[in-house]
Design an enzyme around this catalytic site. Structure first.
Site, mmCIF file in Angstrom:
data_model
loop_
_atom_site.group_PDB
_atom_site.id
_atom_site.type_symbol
_atom_site.label_atom_id
_atom_site.label_comp_id
_atom_site.label_asym_id
_atom_site.label_seq_id
_atom_site.Cartn_x
_atom_site.Cartn_y
_atom_site.Cartn_z
ATOM 1 N N ASP A 112 0.637 -7.760 14.848
ATOM 2 C CA ASP A 112 -0.320 -7.939 13.745
ATOM 3 C C ASP A 112 -1.407 -6.879 13.879
ATOM 4 O OD1 ASP A 112 -2.218 -8.672 11.906
ATOM 5 O OD2 ASP A 112 -2.161 -10.807 12.382
ATOM 6 N N TYR A 131 -2.204 -2.799 4.342
ATOM 7 C CA TYR A 131 -2.645 -3.766 3.334
ATOM 8 C C TYR A 131 -2.486 -3.045 2.000
ATOM 9 C CZ TYR A 131 -5.587 -7.117 0.858
ATOM 10 O OH TYR A 131 -6.059 -8.067 -0.022
ATOM 11 N N THR A 132 -1.502 -3.454 1.187
ATOM 12 C CA THR A 132 -1.163 -2.680 -0.011
ATOM 13 C C THR A 132 -1.452 -3.406 -1.329
ATOM 14 O OG1 THR A 132 1.105 -3.487 0.134
ATOM 15 C CG2 THR A 132 0.652 -1.347 1.140
ATOM 16 N N TYR A 160 -9.003 -0.515 -1.927
ATOM 17 C CA TYR A 160 -7.791 -0.082 -1.223
ATOM 18 C C TYR A 160 -7.878 1.411 -0.872
ATOM 19 C CZ TYR A 160 -2.944 1.579 -0.833
ATOM 20 O OH TYR A 160 -1.790 2.202 -0.417
ATOM 21 N N LYS A 196 -7.996 3.142 2.829
ATOM 22 C CA LYS A 196 -6.996 4.113 3.285
ATOM 23 C C LYS A 196 -7.668 5.425 3.693
ATOM 24 C CE LYS A 196 -3.032 3.733 3.245
ATOM 25 N NZ LYS A 196 -2.082 3.196 4.286
ATOM 26 N N TRP A 231 2.892 5.870 -5.784
ATOM 27 C CA TRP A 231 3.738 5.049 -6.657
ATOM 28 C C TRP A 231 5.080 4.687 -5.990
ATOM 29 C CZ3 TRP A 231 3.337 6.873 -12.481
ATOM 30 C CH2 TRP A 231 1.984 7.035 -12.804
HETATM 31 N N1 LIG Z 1 3.295 0.953 -2.509
HETATM 32 C C1 LIG Z 1 2.739 2.041 -3.056
HETATM 33 O O1 LIG Z 1 2.776 2.248 -4.263
HETATM 34 C C2 LIG Z 1 2.083 3.065 -2.167
HETATM 35 C C3 LIG Z 1 1.480 4.181 -2.778
HETATM 36 C C4 LIG Z 1 0.862 5.127 -1.964
HETATM 37 C C5 LIG Z 1 0.864 4.969 -0.587
HETATM 38 N N2 LIG Z 1 1.431 3.862 -0.034
HETATM 39 C C6 LIG Z 1 1.379 3.718 1.425
HETATM 40 O O2 LIG Z 1 2.705 3.763 1.914
HETATM 41 C C7 LIG Z 1 2.820 2.954 3.078
HETATM 42 C C8 LIG Z 1 3.982 1.984 2.926
HETATM 43 O O3 LIG Z 1 3.730 1.135 1.826
HETATM 44 P P1 LIG Z 1 4.816 0.131 1.247
HETATM 45 O O4 LIG Z 1 4.891 0.369 -0.202
HETATM 46 O O5 LIG Z 1 6.057 0.174 2.069
HETATM 47 O O6 LIG Z 1 4.047 -1.256 1.484
HETATM 48 P P2 LIG Z 1 4.621 -2.735 1.522
HETATM 49 O O7 LIG Z 1 5.980 -2.802 0.932
HETATM 50 O O8 LIG Z 1 3.533 -3.591 0.978
HETATM 51 O O9 LIG Z 1 4.765 -2.998 3.088
HETATM 52 C C9 LIG Z 1 3.657 -3.104 3.900
HETATM 53 C C10 LIG Z 1 4.072 -3.803 5.166
HETATM 54 O O10 LIG Z 1 2.918 -3.926 5.978
HETATM 55 C C11 LIG Z 1 2.963 -5.197 6.570
HETATM 56 N N3 LIG Z 1 1.649 -5.667 6.952
HETATM 57 C C12 LIG Z 1 0.617 -6.052 6.167
HETATM 58 N N4 LIG Z 1 -0.402 -6.483 6.919
HETATM 59 C C13 LIG Z 1 -0.006 -6.362 8.199
HETATM 60 C C14 LIG Z 1 -0.614 -6.663 9.437
HETATM 61 N N5 LIG Z 1 -1.841 -7.201 9.526
HETATM 62 N N6 LIG Z 1 0.075 -6.415 10.571
HETATM 63 C C15 LIG Z 1 1.320 -5.909 10.521
HETATM 64 N N7 LIG Z 1 1.957 -5.621 9.378
HETATM 65 C C16 LIG Z 1 1.293 -5.853 8.227
HETATM 66 C C17 LIG Z 1 3.539 -6.107 5.510
HETATM 67 O O11 LIG Z 1 4.018 -7.254 6.124
HETATM 68 P P3 LIG Z 1 4.092 -8.650 5.317
HETATM 69 O O12 LIG Z 1 5.335 -8.526 4.516
HETATM 70 O O13 LIG Z 1 4.153 -9.681 6.407
HETATM 71 O O14 LIG Z 1 2.854 -8.726 4.492
HETATM 72 C C18 LIG Z 1 4.626 -5.214 4.925
HETATM 73 O O15 LIG Z 1 5.828 -5.367 5.631
HETATM 74 C C19 LIG Z 1 1.454 2.287 3.262
HETATM 75 O O16 LIG Z 1 0.679 3.034 4.154
HETATM 76 C C20 LIG Z 1 0.827 2.372 1.871
HETATM 77 O O17 LIG Z 1 -0.582 2.358 1.934
HETATM 78 C C21 LIG Z 1 2.057 2.921 -0.790
#
Ligand SMILES: NC(=O)c1ccc[n+]([C@@H]2O[C@H](COP(=O)([O-])OP(=O)(O)OC[C@H]3O[C@@H](n4cnc5c(N)ncnc54)[C@H](OP(=O)(O)O)[C@@H]3O)[C@@H](O)[C@H]2O)c1
Length: 299
Positions: free
Chosen positions: A35, A60-61, A124, A128, A149
């Protein structure tokens, strides 16, 4: 190469588990195993795994929810990133961390380059950006990969939402004045693996810094939805009309940048890595979904 991967069940973490597997031994953690909100858990996970590379796909997304949960967003996206960087330095490892187009305010008229000044519009993006700064302050070997995205064939994302709405609604109204590059988690994971495969870990340490990494080209959310509908057409009984609307007609708790385009030139110049066009990535993701590939489990 030994890799410690966080967020293994997230969109990106899931694809990284696949893409990084050929590189060596992967110690992959979900929130239950590590965590990020608990610094001691980060310290003990890194010290017991003793990785060469830490890939932090957890974050945290929840962009809108973050507006009312700034402490959680900062703990996971900023404070934890700093602790990961400290442990990376202590372990003599490399930290690969992901950040976002939402560090920018979107007023620039051209794709953002890495040297542009960030100015996040929402909690957010602020959290970041604080994570980026925490990592840079520690000065451990690091790659901060800013993307945009993100979607995948699993998880909660625009692609799957539109796919569902195309079956439920007779018409859709989708924002057309925010421009960016829809980026598939699979392409992002493959590109990350390419970088790690092509370059020695120590050499990568000397290339520490921020890199923009998105699929090629750009579109609006409306353009993205229209392309999803095109791909889904054969599976739909009728295709709903998709009307373009301005952001002002779709108010959200968190403001979003109008221009989310990120120049990938530095990535190409430094690593020789270039992602396919957003349309090609979408077609591939759609195809995989049609073939029923994504779910290795039900989570
Ligand atoms: N999604 C987008 O559109 C987007 C855009 C730009 C950049 N990003 C970046 O890309 C990266 C990957 O994003 P993603 O889209 O794959 O996000 P995601 O699908 O929301 O996955 C995030 C993961 O982080 C885990 N998590 C959240 N809080 C946590 C904690 N306290 N300890 C351990 N794990 C935790 C979540 O677990 P749970 O399932 O248990 O919550 C989930 O498995 C991130 O750095 C995000 O900021 C994303």
């Amino acid at each position: 190469m030994k890799v410690l991967l966080t967020g293994k069940n997230g969109q990106l973490g899931w694809e990284l588990s696949r893409a990084l597997a050929p590189l060596g031994e992967i110690a992959a953690f979900d929130r239950g195993g590590l965590d990020l909100a608990v610094p001691d858990q980060i310290v003990s996970a890194v010290r017991s795994v003793r990785p060469d590379v830490i890939v932090n796909a957890a974050a945290y997304t929840a962009v809108d929810r973050a507006e009312t949960e700034p402490e959680s967003a900062h703990a996971i996206n900023a404070a934890a990133a700093g602790v990961l960087a400290e442990e990376t330095k202590r372990a003599g490892a490399l930290l690969v961390h992901y950040s976002t187009d939402y560090v920018f305010d979107g007023v620039k008229d051209a794709p953002y380059v890495e040297e542009d000044s960030p100015n996040p519009l929402n909690v957010y993006g602020t959290s970041k950006l604080a994570g980026e700064r925490a990592i840079r302050a520690v000065d451990a070997p690091h790659l901060i990969l800013r993307t945009s995205w993100v979607y995948a064939a699993r998880g909660a994302n625009f692609f799957l939402t539109i796919r569902r709405l195309l079956r439920e609604k007779s018409s859709l109204r989708i924002v057309s004045d925010q421009i960016g590059a829809p980026t598939s988690a699979a392409a992002l994971a493959d590109a990350t693996a390419q970088i790690l495969r092509r370059h020695d870990r120590l050499a990568l340490g000397t290339m520490s810094g921020i890199y923009h990494i998105t699929a090629g080209g750009s579109t609006s959310w409306h353009g993205f939805a229209t392309q999803i509908a095109r791909l889904e057409r054969e599976t739909l009984q009728s295709t709903p009309a998709i009307a373009p609307i301005p952001s002002s007609e779709y108010p959200t708790p968190a403001l979003r940048p109008r221009n989310s385009r990120l120049s990938n030139e530095k990535l190409l110049a430094r690593f020789g890595v270039k992602l396919p066009s957003w349309e090609a990535c979408l077609e591939k993701c759609h195809g995989q979904l049609q073939q029923g590939r994504p779910a290795r489990d039900s989570g």
